[in-house]
Design an enzyme around this catalytic site. Structure first.
Site, PDB file in Angstrom:
ATOM      1  CG  ASP A   1      -6.295   7.248  -2.075  1.00 46.38           C
ATOM      2  OD1 ASP A   1      -5.270   7.603  -1.482  1.00 46.38           O
ATOM      3  OD2 ASP A   1      -6.984   6.262  -1.735  1.00 46.38           O
ATOM      4  CG  ASN A   2      -3.320   5.545  -4.288  1.00 47.39           C
ATOM      5  OD1 ASN A   2      -2.738   5.155  -3.283  1.00 47.39           O
ATOM      6  ND2 ASN A   2      -4.449   5.014  -4.708  1.00 47.39           N
TER       7      ASN A   2
ATOM      8  CB  CYS B   1      -0.908   0.007   1.230  1.00 48.00           C
ATOM      9  SG  CYS B   1      -1.999   1.444   1.305  1.00 48.00           S
TER      10      CYS B   1
END
Length: 965
Positions: free
Chosen positions: A360-361, A219
């Site tokens: 996100d990310n 992750c």
């Protein structure tokens, strides 16, 4: 209508688990109906048909012998070798990739043993959408009960070795886990392809060469808690265990795309194309969307990247938490690009437009916080997108809290893991024990062989023997890794708002200690930076709390504790007025005799409990105390006048026994002693957020709310759901606490605004089973928008400006309605049972309704029928729309939902009602009066008193069965 209602009431609701397609029976499941593991990775056998279908090979034999293709051994659960015939396509040039042989000539892998502990459905999953999934209790939950996000303890992870047991693999879920029907599942391929197709699972397995390879999944938030200890990000607390390695098996993405035919490899404008992936789960963020992301078409077609449309993990069909029945595996990339429960693949001329692809990310610059990112649209800047993993390493042995005796004669072997992205090999790992003045090379252990293209997709382990005497001479040891591109880890942490890609040197502190209490044996104790989740531990500490305002004068402090002005003259006599002491006041703190003090006057509220508009709880939580400030914050002068009927005397304040602090010799010393004694007795010295940190909760208390106190809570996340709706997440004082709010009750949110205490009632949208935090959904009433409230919301606007890490006070529970479950209610101390519940909500009045609806529908044994009419001005004003629609869709025989808009949309059709709530609307969408429904109301007073009550009365509903939240 009436027939339908009577039929619904008479029917017993089927258990929702009857829709379960992925099951865990004690014996192998029938492969004819589904492809699923028969046990949570505990059985060493697969049914022959299951193996044949999933492995795509009619020749596979499954026998528990040493020579068989499905072997058992002490070190592996089973291993599978398959000889698969090549399959040729129809000869199209676009499809010639389908004949490529399986990766690495079907290298034989030994699949990891599953963790051998026996477990059932976790009690923490009861009442959630995931209540059908068996999960390993060893996994550390990071986001409360739901959604399920977890990592294994670092020591347990390392005990697995190179390959991680599937049921110990870390899990990242953004919402609920979809219940997949294997036979019905389809993966659509569309966009700029010659032959759009919808593949069944059988086609994906049988029509394409299968490829199998080990891949480490990480992750992007791995080690995020270290960032949160520096400054709170908007992400939860991943430790260093958000990493796992499995053997993945599936069809290559390039083969699937070529089978469908690629029209072109760049757009008509000469720009790159993208392959967008979309999952099956419906998620609330961004106004509601599927989880989606994308990679460039060039990457997707690159055979050297080994990208899989995967349907197996460690020799078995995927587990539900890991994407059953099919997911993306993109070696060398962050986990966030590997969409689970894959439904759609689409080639487009722009990257995925999913909320999660943009919000996100990404790694934004350190100076960009959430507000700046939203205001200046940093989320759409492509240069901050994360794809490939960066180089990272962690010390795993010694473990956090491990103690090593100094008498140890043999060297201590320090161990850990390292990885990099993009297929780059970790070429060296270095450890320093002298503040980086020198480094020692560790032995790097690469279990995997490079791919045919020289790529490394997995982590490696490293080890370095060190003399204990050497460790005794240092205070910390650090590790850093280098990859084949000469990338290495930075010395210090760089904060970013999402807490992504933290890869600074991993530091373990070393302390000298006694090995055992009462002995003289000295040892070394090791402390890692953090421990996963909200648990306290590790040498890193969160940012220091805001200090108490030291400019406050002693006289101001005196007023706070005494509740009155120091200039009030001390009278020797008050005539015939009854003087009530503090000790006497405190004895009257029950429902039988609730006394309160407001502005130095004592009132007996016993006879007012049943008539109090806000319910008895708001009185009882203040019984036996001086509640002047809280009373003034929520009541008008009219309410103040109403108190006169209940006056019984004057409060004998402590100030009558002392003179002014500023004018009396020795008064300061006396005041200091008073303040000290008060602190020891946990008397609240101040009602500000800063001083509220002086309060404490019993170490054994599982619930956060204390009806006698306001508890300080920190804002840890804030999400903008629309231009005027925010979702706030506040942490509780302890990580193991639940809020403690019964269904139907609400809490007071308190804050100092303009020097005065302001309190407003809110109903959290999180469940009372969440641990360590609660969520508030708040509509912001901005200044100058509504002519009826030109100054805007007194509480909502300050909440909107609240920054991450700032505090509010919470008090409760309060409210006169308590839903006990299975149709039983307690309202104003009267308990009764309801078969039918009808609700009228307006605007923000939906939150207590939603609380009750969810409790009913989450309990398979609760047969209560629910009817909801929800009124708003515009479609955008509808709060919890996705959640309500989902509940109505999943429970059509139990939950009837109808929306009303006074200003319906003009650009598209509106399938629900328009206008105001009237007699016709209620008659059409409420159960008839003879069914004796219990009716709940919550909304603006004009709606309740001008529309709800008059029309309900006209239709014959019993006024004694109508209640306001």
């Amino acid at each position: 209508m009436m027939t339908m209602i009577m039929h619904m009431i008479s029917l017993k609701r089927e258990f929702r688990t009857s829709r379960l397609k992925y099951d865990y029976p004690s014996k192998p499941s029938k492969a004819d109906n589904m492809v699923a593991t028969s046990e949570p990775l505990a059985s060493p056998t697969l049914s022959k048909k299951l193996a044949d279908l999933v492995l795509g090979n009619g020749n596979a034999e499954v026998e528990p012998t040493h020579e068989c293709l499905l072997r058992q051994s002490p070190s592996c659960q089973y291993s599978v070798t398959v000889e698969k015939e090549k399959t040729m396509d129809d000869g199209d040039e676009e499809d010639d990739a389908s004949s490529v042989e399986s990766a690495d000539n079907q290298t034989e892998w030994e699949y990891p043993l599953s963790d051998d502990c026996q477990y059932e459905i976790d009690a923490r999953d009861e009442g959630t959408a995931d209540r059908w999934i068996k999960r390993n209790p060893k996994l550390i939950r990071l986001t409360g009960k739901h959604p399920f996000n977890s990592e294994p303890p670092l020591s347990v992870l390392m005990q697995c070795g190179f390959l991680t047991a599937t049921n110990l693999h870390y899990v990242r879920n953004h919402g609920y886990v979809p219940r997949a029907d294997y036979e019905e599942w389809r993966v659509e391929v569309s966009g700029t392809v010659l032959r759009p197709q919808s593949f069944t699972m059988k086609q994906l397995i049988e029509d394409f060469p299968s490829h199998e390879l080990p891949v480490t999944l990480v992750c992007a938030g791995n080690r995020r808690k270290e960032q949160n200890m520096t400054k709170q990000t908007i992400g939860f607390n991943w430790g260093p265990g958000a990493i796992s390695t499995s053997i993945s098996r599936g069809a290559r993405l390039c083969d699937v795309l070529k089978r469908c035919g690629i029209k072109r490899k760049i757009s008509k404008l000469g720009k790159e194309l993208f392959v967008c992936f979309e999952g099956a789960e419906t998620l609330p963020a961004g106004g509601g969307s599927y989880y989606g992301t994308s990679v460039s078409l060039q990457v997707a077609l690159d055979e050297s990247r080994d990208i899989l449309v995967a349907y197996m993990q460690n020799g078995r069909p995927l587990e539900p938490d890991h994407g059953f029945p099919v997911r993306m595996i993109i070696p060398g990339y962050i986990g966030g690009r590997m969409v689970k429960w894959l439904r759609r693949i689409c080639i487009k001329d722009r990257e995925s437009q999913s909320h999660y692809h943009f919000k996100d990310n990404r790694v934004l610059p350190a100076h960009v916080d959430a507000d700046k990112a939203n205001a200046e649209d940093w989320w759409s800047k492509p240069e901050y997108l994360i794809n490939e993993l960066n180089v990272n390493s962690v010390i795993t042995s010694p473990a956090h809290g491990e103690v090593v005796p100094i008498t140890l004669q043999t060297p201590y072997v320090v161990r850990g893991y390292a990885y990099s992205g993009g297929g780059r090999k970790v070429i060296r790992v270095e450890v320093s024990t002298d503040d980086a003045r020198s480094w020692k090379d560790a032995r790097v252990i690469h279990t995997e062989k490079p791919s045919r293209y020289g790529k490394y997709w997995c982590w490696c382990f490293w080890e370095l023997p060190l003399d204990v005497v050497e460790l005794l001479q240092c205070t910390e040891m650090v590790v850093r890794a280098w990859d084949s591109a000469m990338n290495t880890q930075p010395h210090t942490l760089t904060w970013n708002v999402l807490g992504m890609m933290n890869n600074c040197w991993y530091r373990v502190k070393i302390h000298v200690c006694n090995v055992m209490s009462g002995t003289s044996t000295v040892g070394l104790a090791f402390a890692h930076p953090t421990v996963p989740g909200n648990k306290i531990g590790g040498w890193m500490q969160p940012p220091a709390s805001e200090e108490i305002n030291r400019e406050r004068t002693e006289s101001d402090a005196m007023k706070a504790i005494l509740g009155r002005s120091q200039s009030t003259p001390v009278l020797s006599s008050r005539g015939h007025t009854r003087i009530i002491s503090d000790s006497e006041l405190k004895q009257h703190n029950t429902a039988e005799s609730p006394w309160i003090v407001v502005h130095d006057t004592v009132y007996d509220c016993t006879n007012f409990l049943k008539d109090h508009p806000g319910g008895k709880d708001s009185i009882l939580i203040n019984a036996g105390t001086d509640c002047t400030e809280e009373f003034d914050s929520i009541h008008s002068s009219k309410a103040n006048a109403m108190l006169n009927d209940y006056k019984i005397g004057e409060f004998e304040s402590f100030s009558e026994h002392i003179m002014s602090v500023d004018s009396t010799p020795g008064a300061k010393q006396a005041w200091n002693q008073v303040a000290s004694n008060s602190a020891e007795n946990q008397v609240i010295l101040s009602l500000t957020s800063q001083n509220s940190q002086l309060r404490s909760i019993s170490a054994s208390a599982p619930l956060a709310l204390d009806p006698r106190k306001r508890i300080p809570c920190k804002l840890i996340a804030k999400q903008l759901l629309s231009h005027d709706v925010r979702l706030f997440r506040f942490s509780l004082q302890r990580e193991d606490q639940m809020l403690g709010l019964p269904c139907g009750k609400h809490v007071f949110i308190a804050a100092k605004i303009g020097g005065k205490l302001c309190m407003r009632a809110y109903t959290p949208v999180s469940t009372d089973k969440e641990v360590g935090f609660f969520d508030l959904l708040v509509k912001i009433y901005f200044k100058g928008v509504n002519r009826s409230f030109p100054q805007g919301g007194m509480m909502s606007q300050p909440l909107d400006s609240l920054q991450i890490g700032e505090m509010i006070d919470v008090k409760g529970p309060l409210g006169h309605i308590h839903y006990l479950g299975k149709g039983f209610c307690e309202i104003d101390e009267k308990r009764f049972h309801m078969n039918v519940c009808a609700m009228l909500a307006g605007g923000t009045g939906i939150t207590p309704m939603y609380q009750l609806i969810r409790k009913v529908l989450d309990d398979p044994d609760d047969l209560t029928q629910i009817f909801l009419i929800y009124a708003n001005r515009t479609e955008e004003d509808i709060m919890l729309r996705k959640e309500l629609d989902k509940l109505a869709e999943e429970n059509p025989s139990q939950f009837q939902l109808w929306y009303m808009l006074s200003s319906p949309p003009q650009d598209h059709d509106w399938e629900y009602g328009t206008g105001r709530i009237n007699e016709e609307v209620i008659k059409a969408h409420f159960p008839p009066p003879f069914l004796e429904p219990t009716i709940f109301l919550c909304g603006p007073p004009p709606m309740l008193h001008e529309a709800c009550y008059p029309n309900l009365t006209k239709l014959g509903y019993t006024t004694g069965s109508i209640f306001e939240f």
